[in-house]
Write a protein that holds these residues in place. Structure first.
Motif, PDB file in Angstrom:
ATOM      1  N   ASN A 126     -15.252  14.427  -7.478  1.00 21.63           N
ATOM      2  CA  ASN A 126     -15.055  13.051  -7.950  1.00 21.63           C
ATOM      3  C   ASN A 126     -13.718  12.498  -7.473  1.00 21.63           C
ATOM      4  OD1 ASN A 126     -17.512  12.976  -9.284  1.00 21.63           O
ATOM      5  ND2 ASN A 126     -16.663  13.501 -11.273  1.00 21.63           N
ATOM      6  N   LEU A 127     -12.666  13.305  -7.538  1.00 18.27           N
ATOM      7  CA  LEU A 127     -11.344  12.867  -7.087  1.00 18.27           C
ATOM      8  C   LEU A 127     -11.314  12.674  -5.578  1.00 18.27           C
ATOM      9  CD1 LEU A 127      -9.014  15.170  -9.239  1.00 18.27           C
ATOM     10  CD2 LEU A 127      -9.551  12.755  -9.610  1.00 18.27           C
ATOM     11  N   LEU A 128     -12.028  13.552  -4.858  1.00 21.14           N
ATOM     12  CA  LEU A 128     -12.042  13.482  -3.399  1.00 21.14           C
ATOM     13  C   LEU A 128     -12.732  12.219  -2.896  1.00 21.14           C
ATOM     14  CD1 LEU A 128     -10.980  15.312  -1.127  1.00 21.14           C
ATOM     15  CD2 LEU A 128     -13.281  16.274  -0.945  1.00 21.14           C
ATOM     16  N   SER A 129     -13.617  11.650  -3.719  1.00 12.97           N
ATOM     17  CA  SER A 129     -14.324  10.432  -3.310  1.00 12.97           C
ATOM     18  C   SER A 129     -13.478   9.179  -3.502  1.00 12.97           C
ATOM     19  CB  SER A 129     -15.628  10.293  -4.095  1.00 12.97           C
ATOM     20  OG  SER A 129     -15.367  10.147  -5.477  1.00 12.97           O
ATOM     21  N   LEU A 130     -12.299   9.334  -4.128  1.00  5.65           N
ATOM     22  CA  LEU A 130     -11.394   8.199  -4.307  1.00  5.65           C
ATOM     23  C   LEU A 130     -10.605   7.946  -3.024  1.00  5.65           C
ATOM     24  CD1 LEU A 130      -9.946   9.178  -7.813  1.00  5.65           C
ATOM     25  CD2 LEU A 130     -11.816   7.571  -7.344  1.00  5.65           C
ATOM     26  N   ALA A 131      -9.841   6.858  -3.000  1.00  2.00           N
ATOM     27  CA  ALA A 131      -8.967   6.583  -1.870  1.00  2.00           C
ATOM     28  C   ALA A 131      -7.955   7.715  -1.711  1.00  2.00           C
ATOM     29  CB  ALA A 131      -8.247   5.248  -2.078  1.00  2.00           C
ATOM     30  N   ASP A 132      -7.533   7.988  -0.464  1.00  8.76           N
ATOM     31  CA  ASP A 132      -6.628   9.104  -0.204  1.00  8.76           C
ATOM     32  C   ASP A 132      -5.358   9.031  -1.047  1.00  8.76           C
ATOM     33  OD1 ASP A 132      -8.409  10.122   1.590  1.00  8.76           O
ATOM     34  OD2 ASP A 132      -7.354   9.412   3.380  1.00  8.76           O
ATOM     35  N   GLU A 133      -4.769   7.854  -1.130  1.00  6.16           N
ATOM     36  CA  GLU A 133      -3.514   7.704  -1.874  1.00  6.16           C
ATOM     37  C   GLU A 133      -3.712   8.027  -3.357  1.00  6.16           C
ATOM     38  OE1 GLU A 133      -4.877   5.453   0.050  1.00  6.16           O
ATOM     39  OE2 GLU A 133      -3.536   5.402   1.797  1.00  6.16           O
ATOM     40  N   THR A 134      -4.831   7.558  -3.903  1.00  9.80           N
ATOM     41  CA  THR A 134      -5.121   7.830  -5.321  1.00  9.80           C
ATOM     42  C   THR A 134      -5.362   9.314  -5.559  1.00  9.80           C
ATOM     43  OG1 THR A 134      -6.147   5.641  -5.493  1.00  9.80           O
ATOM     44  CG2 THR A 134      -6.616   7.219  -7.254  1.00  9.80           C
ATOM     45  N   ALA A 135      -6.151   9.931  -4.675  1.00 10.20           N
ATOM     46  CA  ALA A 135      -6.453  11.350  -4.824  1.00 10.20           C
ATOM     47  C   ALA A 135      -5.188  12.201  -4.716  1.00 10.20           C
ATOM     48  CB  ALA A 135      -7.468  11.774  -3.766  1.00 10.20           C
ATOM     49  N   MET A 136      -4.326  11.882  -3.745  1.00  9.67           N
ATOM     50  CA  MET A 136      -3.082  12.645  -3.591  1.00  9.67           C
ATOM     51  C   MET A 136      -2.170  12.439  -4.792  1.00  9.67           C
ATOM     52  SD  MET A 136      -2.075  12.501   0.458  1.00  9.67           S
ATOM     53  CE  MET A 136      -2.199  10.713   0.624  1.00  9.67           C
ATOM     54  N   GLY A 137      -2.188  11.237  -5.344  1.00 14.78           N
ATOM     55  CA  GLY A 137      -1.389  10.970  -6.544  1.00 14.78           C
ATOM     56  C   GLY A 137      -1.857  11.769  -7.736  1.00 14.78           C
ATOM     57  N   LEU A 138      -3.129  12.167  -7.739  1.00 11.28           N
ATOM     58  CA  LEU A 138      -3.685  12.980  -8.826  1.00 11.28           C
ATOM     59  C   LEU A 138      -3.631  14.472  -8.521  1.00 11.28           C
ATOM     60  CD1 LEU A 138      -6.765  10.722  -9.655  1.00 11.28           C
ATOM     61  CD2 LEU A 138      -4.734  11.042 -11.075  1.00 11.28           C
ATOM     62  N   GLY A 139      -2.941  14.816  -7.450  1.00  6.68           N
ATOM     63  CA  GLY A 139      -2.701  16.224  -7.141  1.00  6.68           C
ATOM     64  C   GLY A 139      -3.678  16.875  -6.186  1.00  6.68           C
ATOM     65  N   VAL A 140      -4.543  16.102  -5.527  1.00  4.18           N
ATOM     66  CA  VAL A 140      -5.518  16.677  -4.603  1.00  4.18           C
ATOM     67  C   VAL A 140      -4.866  16.911  -3.242  1.00  4.18           C
ATOM     68  CG1 VAL A 140      -7.717  16.331  -3.428  1.00  4.18           C
ATOM     69  CG2 VAL A 140      -7.412  15.515  -5.774  1.00  4.18           C
ATOM     70  N   ARG A 141      -5.044  18.117  -2.704  1.00  2.00           N
ATOM     71  CA  ARG A 141      -4.583  18.406  -1.330  1.00  2.00           C
ATOM     72  C   ARG A 141      -5.717  18.013  -0.392  1.00  2.00           C
ATOM     73  NH1 ARG A 141      -2.436  24.483  -1.575  1.00  2.00           N
ATOM     74  NH2 ARG A 141      -1.731  23.954   0.547  1.00  2.00           N
ATOM     75  N   ILE A 142      -5.624  16.814   0.137  1.00  2.00           N
ATOM     76  CA  ILE A 142      -6.743  16.174   0.821  1.00  2.00           C
ATOM     77  C   ILE A 142      -7.299  17.019   1.964  1.00  2.00           C
ATOM     78  CG2 ILE A 142      -7.449  14.170   2.190  1.00  2.00           C
ATOM     79  CD1 ILE A 142      -7.138  13.466  -0.659  1.00  2.00           C
ATOM     80  N   ASN A 143      -6.459  17.383   2.919  1.00  2.00           N
ATOM     81  CA  ASN A 143      -6.954  18.098   4.101  1.00  2.00           C
ATOM     82  C   ASN A 143      -7.560  19.448   3.743  1.00  2.00           C
ATOM     83  OD1 ASN A 143      -6.217  16.014   5.735  1.00  2.00           O
ATOM     84  ND2 ASN A 143      -4.409  17.000   6.602  1.00  2.00           N
ATOM     85  N   LEU A 144      -6.893  20.196   2.855  1.00  2.00           N
ATOM     86  CA  LEU A 144      -7.417  21.502   2.456  1.00  2.00           C
ATOM     87  C   LEU A 144      -8.744  21.367   1.717  1.00  2.00           C
ATOM     88  CD1 LEU A 144      -7.072  24.560   2.199  1.00  2.00           C
ATOM     89  CD2 LEU A 144      -5.783  24.160   0.086  1.00  2.00           C
ATOM     90  N   SER A 145      -8.814  20.389   0.799  1.00  2.00           N
ATOM     91  CA  SER A 145     -10.059  20.183   0.042  1.00  2.00           C
ATOM     92  C   SER A 145     -11.194  19.775   0.957  1.00  2.00           C
ATOM     93  CB  SER A 145      -9.847  19.108  -1.033  1.00  2.00           C
ATOM     94  OG  SER A 145      -8.917  19.534  -1.998  1.00  2.00           O
ATOM     95  N   ARG A 146     -10.922  18.845   1.879  1.00  2.00           N
ATOM     96  CA  ARG A 146     -11.968  18.425   2.818  1.00  2.00           C
ATOM     97  C   ARG A 146     -12.453  19.596   3.649  1.00  2.00           C
ATOM     98  NH1 ARG A 146      -9.342  12.684   4.233  1.00  2.00           N
ATOM     99  NH2 ARG A 146     -10.519  11.440   2.738  1.00  2.00           N
TER     100      ARG A 146
END
Length: 335
Positions: A221-241
């Motif tokens: 659910n967090l990964l489907s948000l905008a990158d900036e929002t997801a990173m602000g919530l602690g998601v490591r975008i590249n690793l998660s993808r």
């Protein structure tokens, strides 16, 4: 007005009923005619040896495989769409099917005899081809330490898909007639001729990977948000993808290895589920899996019924439904 949870249970119940209906219809379809009473009697242990083999070793095995292939491809497509944040993404469009296909063609091209293969040979090669294709696409989409752009990921996947398909065509034209028939049938997509051993290979993969993805529905659910929002919530975008992409590739790779290069299931199923229940993966993933199973079992039943006793390959039926639906999605997508 129903809450989202009530809608989810209502849609899930309806989809389960539809799935059971098409599964029963598929069991009822074949070269030998059976009444409803005969089929039920055989399913519950009655009937002679020939009837038992007909129902359990031919009809039931392909029906069960169709369920797992549909679920696996559908969930894989859902993850691809989440990772790329694009409703047009699917395993077939992002190079997974093409990579698996190239692996299969290379195996057939260089193998001396296909009769000597073990049951794990084709799945292993197809999955390896899918993973290598995904890793190559992912690597080409990276730019230093930047966050990977979903659009660049999609465009790279489409480009690499075209290249893999070109290599496939080049190799296929040099095959002898027997090998050409094998590759052509696999490329179109069919579950005919598989056995319970293939079910035991595919079922654990689909169940385990699907449960892993479902357990991480909040991350998705967090990964489907905008990158900036997801990173602000602690998601490591590249690793998660990367992690979810590999899981989705494994799901699609095993399904494609056993069922052939079936397209559109991973595109259509998540799109319909999202329209029905929204993008919350707690509800979205189970409904997507059921729709995918219905689509593949239904296509197999139609392909076996429409020109009986002959049959149309499963992939052709899905393509006849999927191509117009893809154009519909494309028309509805905002530029």
């Amino acid at each position: 007005m129903m809450t989202i949870k009530q809608r989810f249970f209502a849609y899930t119940f309806a989809m389960i009923i539809i799935l059971l209906a098409v599964m029963y219809a598929n069991l009822h379809t074949g070269f030998s005619d059976m009444s409803n009473a005969d089929l039920i009697r055989i399913l519950f242990g009655g009937g002679n040896a020939v009837e038992h083999i007909t129902v359990f070793d031919f009809r039931l095995v392909r029906t069960v495989l169709a369920v797992f292939i549909g679920m696996g491809l559908a969930i894989s497509g859902a993850i691809f769409q989440t990772v790329s944040r694009n409703e047009l993404a699917s395993p077939s469009l992002l190079g997974v099917n093409a990579g698996a296909g190239l692996g299969v063609v290379l195996l057939v091209y260089f193998a001396g005899s296909t009769t000597a293969w073990g049951i794990w040979t084709l799945p292993t090669v197809a999955v390896a081809g899918a993973i290598l294709a995904a890793l190559l696409i992912y690597a080409l989409s990276c730019r230093g330490g930047e966050v990977i752009s979903p659009y660049r990921l999609i465009l790279t996947g489409i480009s690499m898909s075209a290249g893999f398909h070109a290599l496939q065509v080049l190799l296929v034209t040099r095959l002898d007639p027997n090998k050409f028939y094998l590759v052509n049938t696999w490329t179109i997509g069919t579950i005919s001729g598989n056995t319970w051993e293939h079910v035991w290979i595919l079922a654990p993969v689909v169940v385990i990977l699907s449960l892993i993805l479902y357990a991480r529905y909040m991350d998705l659910n967090l990964l489907s948000l905008a990158d900036e929002t997801a990173m602000g919530l602690g998601v490591r975008i590249n690793l998660s993808r990367f992690i979810y992409l590999i899981i989705a590739v494994l799901l699609a790779g095993f399904c494609v290895a056993i069922g052939g290069s079936i397209g559109f299931v991973g595109l259509i199923s998540p799109h319909i589920a999202r329209r029905l229940i929204g993008a919350n993966h707690a509800y979205f993933l189970p409904l997507t899996a059921l729709i995918g199973a219905i689509l593949v079992v239904g296509a197999d039943w139609i392909g076996r019924s429409i020109i009986a006793p002959d049959e149309i390959l499963l992939g052709i039926i899905i393509a006849l439904v999927g191509a117009p639906y893809f154009l519909y999605i494309l028309a509805k997508t905002k530029a």
